[in-house]
Write an enzyme that holds these catalytic residues in place. Structure first.
Site, PDB file in Angstrom:
ATOM      1  N   HIS A 209       0.800  -1.231   0.000  1.00  0.00           N
ATOM      2  CA  HIS A 209       0.000   0.000   0.000  1.00  0.00           C
ATOM      3  C   HIS A 209       0.834   1.283   0.000  1.00  0.00           C
ATOM      4  O   HIS A 209       0.280   2.368  -0.029  1.00  0.00           O
ATOM      5  CB  HIS A 209      -0.985   0.012   1.172  1.00  0.00           C
ATOM      6  CG  HIS A 209      -0.323   0.254   2.495  1.00  0.00           C
ATOM      7  ND1 HIS A 209       0.386  -0.713   3.146  1.00  0.00           N
ATOM      8  CD2 HIS A 209      -0.250   1.364   3.270  1.00  0.00           C
ATOM      9  CE1 HIS A 209       0.852  -0.221   4.276  1.00  0.00           C
ATOM     10  NE2 HIS A 209       0.493   1.039   4.386  1.00  0.00           N
TER      11      HIS A 209
HETATM   12  C1  UD1 Z   1      -2.684   5.132   6.105  1.00  0.00           C
HETATM   13  C2  UD1 Z   1      -1.422   5.608   6.840  1.00  0.00           C
HETATM   14  C3  UD1 Z   1      -0.345   4.552   6.722  1.00  0.00           C
HETATM   15  C4  UD1 Z   1      -0.838   3.195   7.200  1.00  0.00           C
HETATM   16  C5  UD1 Z   1      -2.087   2.833   6.415  1.00  0.00           C
HETATM   17  C6  UD1 Z   1      -2.649   1.511   6.859  1.00  0.00           C
HETATM   18  C7  UD1 Z   1      -0.999   8.030   6.787  1.00  0.00           C
HETATM   19  C8  UD1 Z   1      -0.163   9.079   6.187  1.00  0.00           C
HETATM   20  N1  UD1 Z   1      -0.898   6.813   6.245  1.00  0.00           N
HETATM   21  O1  UD1 Z   1      -2.343   5.024   4.734  1.00  0.00           O
HETATM   22  O2  UD1 Z   1       0.762   4.939   7.539  1.00  0.00           O
HETATM   23  O3  UD1 Z   1       0.170   2.239   7.004  1.00  0.00           O
HETATM   24  O4  UD1 Z   1      -3.063   3.866   6.618  1.00  0.00           O
HETATM   25  O5  UD1 Z   1      -3.688   1.087   6.048  1.00  0.00           O
HETATM   26  O6  UD1 Z   1      -1.703   8.298   7.732  1.00  0.00           O
HETATM   27  N2  UD1 Z   1      -9.470   4.967   1.467  1.00  0.00           N
HETATM   28  C9  UD1 Z   1     -10.642   4.261   1.296  1.00  0.00           C
HETATM   29  N3  UD1 Z   1     -11.297   3.846   2.409  1.00  0.00           N
HETATM   30  C10 UD1 Z   1     -10.839   4.088   3.654  1.00  0.00           C
HETATM   31  C11 UD1 Z   1      -9.643   4.809   3.812  1.00  0.00           C
HETATM   32  C12 UD1 Z   1      -8.975   5.223   2.693  1.00  0.00           C
HETATM   33  O7  UD1 Z   1     -11.083   4.012   0.195  1.00  0.00           O
HETATM   34  O8  UD1 Z   1     -11.470   3.654   4.638  1.00  0.00           O
HETATM   35  C13 UD1 Z   1      -8.722   5.421   0.284  1.00  0.00           C
HETATM   36  C14 UD1 Z   1      -8.637   6.918   0.190  1.00  0.00           C
HETATM   37  O9  UD1 Z   1      -9.644   7.442  -0.563  1.00  0.00           O
HETATM   38  C15 UD1 Z   1      -7.278   7.140  -0.418  1.00  0.00           C
HETATM   39  C16 UD1 Z   1      -6.459   5.955   0.036  1.00  0.00           C
HETATM   40  O10 UD1 Z   1      -7.380   4.954   0.456  1.00  0.00           O
HETATM   41  O11 UD1 Z   1      -7.360   7.067  -1.807  1.00  0.00           O
HETATM   42  C17 UD1 Z   1      -5.466   6.320   1.095  1.00  0.00           C
HETATM   43  O12 UD1 Z   1      -6.067   6.496   2.395  1.00  0.00           O
HETATM   44  P1  UD1 Z   1      -5.288   7.297   3.565  1.00  0.00           P
HETATM   45  O13 UD1 Z   1      -5.959   7.133   4.868  1.00  0.00           O
HETATM   46  O14 UD1 Z   1      -5.051   8.679   3.126  1.00  0.00           O
HETATM   47  O15 UD1 Z   1      -3.867   6.599   3.630  1.00  0.00           O
HETATM   48  P2  UD1 Z   1      -3.453   5.059   3.597  1.00  0.00           P
HETATM   49  O16 UD1 Z   1      -2.758   4.810   2.309  1.00  0.00           O
HETATM   50  O17 UD1 Z   1      -4.593   4.190   3.968  1.00  0.00           O
END
Ligand code: UD1
Length: 367
Positions: A209
């Site tokens: 991820h």
């Molecule tokens: C976040 C953490 C990372 C951790 C990871 C575990 C930060 C900077 N990053 O990364 O350290 O290892 O979580 O999973 O805080 N999204 C969904 N559904 C959700 C949440 C997110 O579809 O419930 C999508 C968002 O739209 C986005 C992507 O996933 O496109 C990233 O989500 P985000 O929470 O910003 O960061 P992660 O990559 O999940």
């Protein structure tokens, strides 16, 4: 003592579960400690959030800030705005933040500006890679933390080098491992494994991820091609994070050995990790869990904030060198992997040590 405990993203839930269980235990013994659980809403998908609350028996949050997704600035600012109001309405003695996600950073800044003490669980770990948002989150959080709960000796040393006073550092061990050891007798075989008559020992578990591995579809395709080419007749079980799904859809890879699933629940995922031949990952927590379970782990990163998993555990960093990945996969499937040992204080008793320390801290407030 009144705590506000913050959790926002999947790995956070694993870290607050043992803490809350321990607080509930000492409360039953008459100890004066209360908490509010605040979910920032950074992760909101059922599979990334609710399922973890259920598997780890975490109580319903007292508040959900429903921050959701966005750019780093938008997400951080939304969490900060919501958490400021939360703390004004519900004052506390200490805000407890865990890990290194945007919620950790946002809530520690808000607490500090309201003159509330900050305790950071998993303080002091460093990758020294400032291209990772998590490293920035760790450094900023630790620069304003009052009480540092550290998982390793290396974390203690990192904090000492940055000028932190030893009296504020509590070397308590790795709280993620409390969750793992608590759950070890509850791990369950995922239904698709039974339904397809797959032998878990003939599986490779894959999780990806990090933006550097998944945001560019071409890079993701190269990784998957290399893994498929070097894993014989093994199945690749790939639970896909929402971020990764976007690139995976773009490359449209199709191979009967590649089993792509939704993000998996904790108990099924760790059942597979415990039983599989090798894990390939870019996660932080998975590096730790494989070390504790003695399972070979190939990490697709150039550095790690968890060096113990490489130095004494079962982890190997291979960066993005596809030759190294080929060799590592071959060695793992041939059973030629280092044995590894478990770092000190990764023993399932970290939450106990944290609550004990918090109670000591609280008694110093009233002296
Ligand atoms: C976040 C953490 C990372 C951790 C990871 C575990 C930060 C900077 N990053 O990364 O350290 O290892 O979580 O999973 O805080 N999204 C969904 N559904 C959700 C949440 C997110 O579809 O419930 C999508 C968002 O739209 C986005 C992507 O996933 O496109 C990233 O989500 P985000 O929470 O910003 O960061 P992660 O990559 O999940």
């Amino acid at each position: 003592m009144r705590l506000t405990i913050v959790a926002g993203a999947r790995p956070n839930f694993l870290k607050i579960a043992p803490l809350i269980r321990e607080i509930e235990k000492v409360r039953l013994q008459g100890v004066n400690i209360s908490y509010r659980l605040v979910h920032t809403g950074q992760h909101y998908d059922e599979n990334l959030s609710k399922v973890f609350f259920r598997d780890l028996q975490i109580p319903e949050p007292d508040a959900n800030l429903e921050a959701g997704s966005g750019s780093h600035a938008v997400q951080t600012a939304t969490i900060m705005t919501g958490f400021e109001q939360e703390l004004i309405n519900n004052p506390c003695d200490i805000v407890v933040v865990v890990g290194d996600v945007n919620s950790t950073l946002a809530c520690s800044i808000v607490a500090k500006k309201l003159n509330i003490k900050v305790a950071h669980i998993e303080a002091g770990i460093r990758s020294f890679d400032m291209t990772m948002p998590e490293e920035i989150n760790r450094m900023v959080t630790d620069s304003i933390t009052d009480y540092f709960f550290t998982p390793t000796e290396t974390a203690n040393e990192n904090l000492m080098k940055s000028g932190v006073h030893a009296s504020t550092v509590y070397y308590v061990g790795n709280i993620m491992i409390d969750s793992l050891l608590h759950s070890r007798n509850m791990l369950r075989k995922p239904t698709f494994i039974a339904a397809h008559d797959i032998d878990p020992a003939k599986c490779v578990v894959l999780t990806l991820h990090r933006p550097s591995n998944v945001d560019d579809p071409e890079h993701l395709k190269m990784l998957l091609d290399t893994i498929l080419k070097n894993t014989r007749d093994y199945h690749i079980i790939f639970p896909v994070h929402p971020r990764t799904k976007k690139s995976l859809d773009a490359i449209g890879i199709n191979d009967s050995r590649l089993i792509v699933t939704e993000p998996m629940n904790y108990l099924s995922f760790n059942y597979l990790v415990r039983s599989c031949a090798v894990v390939v990952t870019d996660s932080g927590g998975v590096q730790e869990e494989t070390t504790v379970m003695g399972v070979p782990c190939i990490t697709l990163r150039n550095n790690t904030e968890r060096p113990e998993t490489v130095d004494i555990g079962t982890n190997e960093l291979i960066g993005d060198d596809m030759n190294k990945l080929e060799v590592a996969l071959t060695n793992a499937l041939d059973g030629k992997w280092k044995q590894g040992a478990i770092p000190d204080l990764w023993d399932g008793k970290t939450a106990q040590r944290i609550v004990k320390a918090l109670l000591q801290i609280s008694s110093s407030f009233t002296e």
